[in-house]
Design an enzyme around this catalytic site. Structure first.
Site, mmCIF file in Angstrom:
data_model
loop_
_atom_site.group_PDB
_atom_site.id
_atom_site.type_symbol
_atom_site.label_atom_id
_atom_site.label_comp_id
_atom_site.label_asym_id
_atom_site.label_seq_id
_atom_site.Cartn_x
_atom_site.Cartn_y
_atom_site.Cartn_z
ATOM 1 N N ASP A 279 0.868 -1.173 0.000
ATOM 2 C CA ASP A 279 0.000 0.000 0.000
ATOM 3 C C ASP A 279 0.912 1.233 0.000
ATOM 4 O OD1 ASP A 279 -2.143 1.722 0.034
ATOM 5 O OD2 ASP A 279 -3.255 0.626 1.565
HETATM 6 C C1 NOJ Z 1 -4.132 3.810 0.251
HETATM 7 C C2 NOJ Z 1 -5.325 2.905 0.365
HETATM 8 O O1 NOJ Z 1 -5.250 2.150 1.561
HETATM 9 C C3 NOJ Z 1 -5.506 1.971 -0.798
HETATM 10 O O2 NOJ Z 1 -6.735 1.336 -0.664
HETATM 11 C C4 NOJ Z 1 -5.381 2.712 -2.094
HETATM 12 O O3 NOJ Z 1 -5.624 1.848 -3.176
HETATM 13 C C5 NOJ Z 1 -4.015 3.326 -2.166
HETATM 14 N N1 NOJ Z 1 -3.845 4.269 -1.071
HETATM 15 C C6 NOJ Z 1 -3.747 4.054 -3.493
HETATM 16 O O4 NOJ Z 1 -4.449 5.223 -3.547
#
Ligand code: NOJ
Length: 748
Positions: A279
């Site tokens: 993430d």
């Molecule tokens: C953080 C989030 O937890 C995730 O779900 C998301 O896809 C990513 N950022 C990218 O924006």
């Protein structure tokens, strides 16, 4: 029917414009091609493939040219995307195209209901279609990878990300999560309009303590496997191309550095052959968790766990070479990871077709997409209460209607969380749609009452009360603005925010019948307000077509058919509350509990009912999982179980009669639950094992059938073996998790 037609048309359109993709040429399998390419790559180029950077207008030319970037996220300008792909294809040494990632969570420009709302439709075809349209619209800008579906099971409505989830149940989450994967990816990842999906967040994020985002999750392995991992396995079986690691710490090991999850479960047990992305910054954040001392250690832990691609942070770029030089990791490990990524790029057909011509795609937000979004919004709405048939409203019986509340006419808020690309000017609001529908037939009085859902300013209350006084009935649009749910947007108190409850009180004092339409990103606690209104239609954040969808339901053009994908607590202190709970040694019943208001002075310690309940809130939710009313009602009878006894390996069949006893056509979600009475580990009191959404004319009956193989009754036991145990089972068929029609069978 309608939905399938739409999908088929989409597929035709896509195929018509798909001709330049050289399918069937002799280029080799994605595997073979990835191997050949890998053999030509320098270590620096390999690390480049493992690095994902933010686009959004940054100048990435040089880094792409030098092969230091494998993927870009958040770039949706098609000209920029094409230019980035051109640099990658023509100016980098090996001409490897880029993955362009984006959070396309519930629509791109045409916004569908938030995923939790879509889950309330219990309609996999509709959910699949929503994902297909979202993917198609997104791919017209060059996006080839979405970070969806989010399939974290969650039982805590305080957690803002419950809005993105498919609710509390592993079976419902599995079926709908798989439908989303199929919608995004289609039958062929290489076909125009298909984009790679991403099962996230692996794993356990939905169980963060106290519903607080990014918090720690502690889940016994047994529970992890029986509940939280199941939708991920279903996404994998549906062919999902990628996984994303969760931000959270699972049992002391952050998911991003968690070998058990990534290596043991995902690769060894499940044979996943796509790739895993971290993430955002979650690798560098291993240092913040206190799991790694510095970025070099963080990179090591993530590599060792099996995170193939790093999102945003740059610990791989900065440390892989050193880690290899120091002998901490070997280049073969890197090769495996790079191959995982390249395979997906080959599967997507990017090497043959890296560029996007938007003219080859249907228009964004076209009528067909809007109609699909309307249908999804309609089937997502759950009718929670309808005393004295307050709904549907009738244009002929009413002469005037008051529309009150901060969310009646707000095109932005109805879209909900995660709408990077949605635009409120496409939104059709409830007020606009009601005015259009009633025309001159009804006098409409409008009062916002509060500027926002959070406002504590009662200045406009009088105006709202006057509007109500002048009308025969009131529809109030209350709930939460979009910003109150989603990532990092948790609430400790999930009552209606601001002075909305006071606004309801003020309107209720007029004595006019109130229908409450709630737009929200989570279940709200409504214990305080439920008795003050005649009807409640829970609409979640319904997206672009909120207005027409809600209007049709309010005026009975169609009957509500949504069912809750998550239990609604009475008060926040009941959380977590979910239907599939364990029995405990002291289960409560309605006869053995006492309410705090009825305790005699000096009552003896053991006189109140020594069981698992709250003195002030009992033990039941306000509305249970699977619950939802319609303008009709359904009678369930004649459960038939094919066999009293079956052997392991057999399939058992169940049928029941479902009759529409009302006088309108309506849809019903017929639900099958089982209970395994005794287990090597304790089993839930009920588990959803099947469901079917059917349409019945007034007075019509249908026999609904379900089949279960004994493997469908398997669970992970104390030794973490997936087993079906002989023994006694109960089965229920009905319209909610409180179904009453039941029978029993035995596995010998
Ligand atoms: C953080 C989030 O937890 C995730 O779900 C998301 O896809 C990513 N950022 C990218 O924006």
């Amino acid at each position: 029917m309608h939905q399938n037609t739409l999908r088929a048309e989409k597929v035709d359109e896509i195929h018509a414009s798909d001709l330049e993709i050289p399918h069937g040429t002799n280029l080799g399998t994605p595997d073979e091609r990835a191997d050949l390419l890998l053999a030509q790559m320098t270590l620096e180029e390999k690390i480049g493939q493992m690095s994902q950077v933010n686009g959004g207008g940054w100048d990435l030319h040089k880094s792409i040219q030098e092969g230091r970037i494998g993927s870009v996220l958040n770039e949706v300008n098609v000209d920029t995307v094409n230019e980035l792909q051109r640099v990658a294809m023509e100016e980098s040494r090996l001409g490897i195209p880029l993955l362009i990632g984006r959070d396309v969570i519930h629509g791109f420009k045409t916004i569908f209901p938030i995923p939790l709302g879509q889950a309330a439709s219990w309609n996999p075809d509709l959910v699949k279609q929503g994902a297909a349209i979202a993917g198609l619209e997104a791919s017209s800008t060059g996006v080839n990878w979405t970070f969806a579906p989010m399939i974290d099971i969650t039982r805590d409505p305080r957690w803002g990300r419950i809005a993105e989830s498919l609710g509390e149940d592993p079976h419902l989450g599995s079926v709908l999560g798989a439908a989303m994967v199929q919608g995004f990816q289609g039958n062929d990842l290489g076909a125009k309009g298909s984009i790679a999906a991403c099962a996230k967040h692996f794993a356990g994020y939905g169980a963060v303590e106290s519903g607080l985002d990014y918090n720690t999750a502690n889940i016994p392995e047994n529970e992890l496997r029986n509940v939280y991992l199941r939708p991920f396995k279903a996404a994998l079986d549906a062919g999902v191309a990628t996984f994303m690691a969760a931000f959270s710490d699972l049992n002391g090991v952050p998911a991003t550095g968690n070998e058990f999850l990534m290596k043991q479960v995902l690769r060894k047990e499940w044979n996943f052959d796509g790739f895993v992305v971290s993430d955002w910054d979650s690798i560098s954040e291993l240092t913040v968790h206190g799991y790694a001392a510095d970025h070099k250690e963080a990179a090591f832990e993530a590599l060792n766990a099996g995170i193939d691609m790093e999102m945003a942070s740059t610990t791989y770029a900065g440390n892989v070479q050193t880690l290899i030089d120091e002998g901490k990791i070997n280049e073969q490990q890197i090769d495996t990871m790079v191959c995982n990524i390249l395979r997906v790029k080959f599967q997507l057909g990017l090497f043959e077709n890296p560029y996007t011509n938007p003219e080859q795609y249907p228009a964004l937000v076209n009528e067909q997409h809007l109609q699909a979004a309307k249908m999804a919004a309609q089937e997502s709405c759950v009718l929670l209460k309808n005393d004295n048939q307050a709904l549907p409203l009738s244009k002929t019986q009413l002469s005037s209607l008051a529309i009150i509340g901060p969310l009646a006419d707000d095109g932005q808020e109805q879209l909900g969380t995660w709408v990077f690309d949605g635009e409120s000017h496409h939104s059709q609001t409830p007020l606009q749609a009601i005015q259009k529908f009633v025309g001159d037939d009804l006098i409409i009085h409008v009062a916002r009452g509060l500027d926002t859902s959070r406002s504590n300013d009662k200045r406009h209350f009088d105006e709202a009360v006057q509007a109500a006084q002048q009308c025969d009935a009131v529809v109030m649009f209350v709930g939460e603005e979009a910003i109150l749910s989603g990532e990092a947007h948790c609430r400790a108190d999930i009552d209606l925010p601001g002075h909305q409850e006071q606004l309801i009180d003020a309107i209720a004092s007029t004595g006019k019948p109130i229908t409450l339409v709630v737009l929200a990103g989570r279940p709200l606690t409504m214990g305080n307000i439920i008795d003050k209104v005649s009807a409640v239609l829970y609409a979640w954040h319904p997206g672009t077509m909120a207005g027409p969808a809600i209007t049709d339901l309010l005026f009975g053009q169609t009957s509500p058919s949504g069912k809750l994908p998550v239990s609604f607590p009475r008060v926040v202190g009941q959380i977590p509350i979910y239907y599939s709970k364990k029995n405990t040694g002291r289960p409560p019943s309605h006869d053995n509990i006492t309410h705090i208001d009825h305790i005699d002075g000096g009552a003896a310690q053991t006189s109140l009912g020594m069981s698992a309940f709250y003195l002030d809130a009992g033990f039941t939710p306000l509305f249970p999982f699977g619950y939802g009313l319609s303008y009709s009602h359904f009678d369930y009878s004649d459960i038939v179980i094919s066999d009293q006894h079956i052997n392991l390996g057999d399939t058992i069949h169940f049928t029941a009669q479902v009759r529409n006893c009302g006088d309108v056509e309506a849809q019903e979600v017929v639900q099958l639950y089982i209970r395994d009475l005794v287990g090597n580990v304790t089993r839930p009191v009920k588990e959803l094992k099947g469901f079917e959404k059917i349409t019945l004319q007034a007075g019509e009956s249908q026999t609904v059938s379900f089949s279960l193989h004994t493997d469908d009754l398997a669970f992970y036991n104390r030794k973490m073996e997936l087993v079906t145990e002989p023994g006694d089972f109960h089965v229920w068929i009905g319209g909610s998790s409180e179904a009453e029609l039941w029978g029993e069978f035995k596995i010998l």
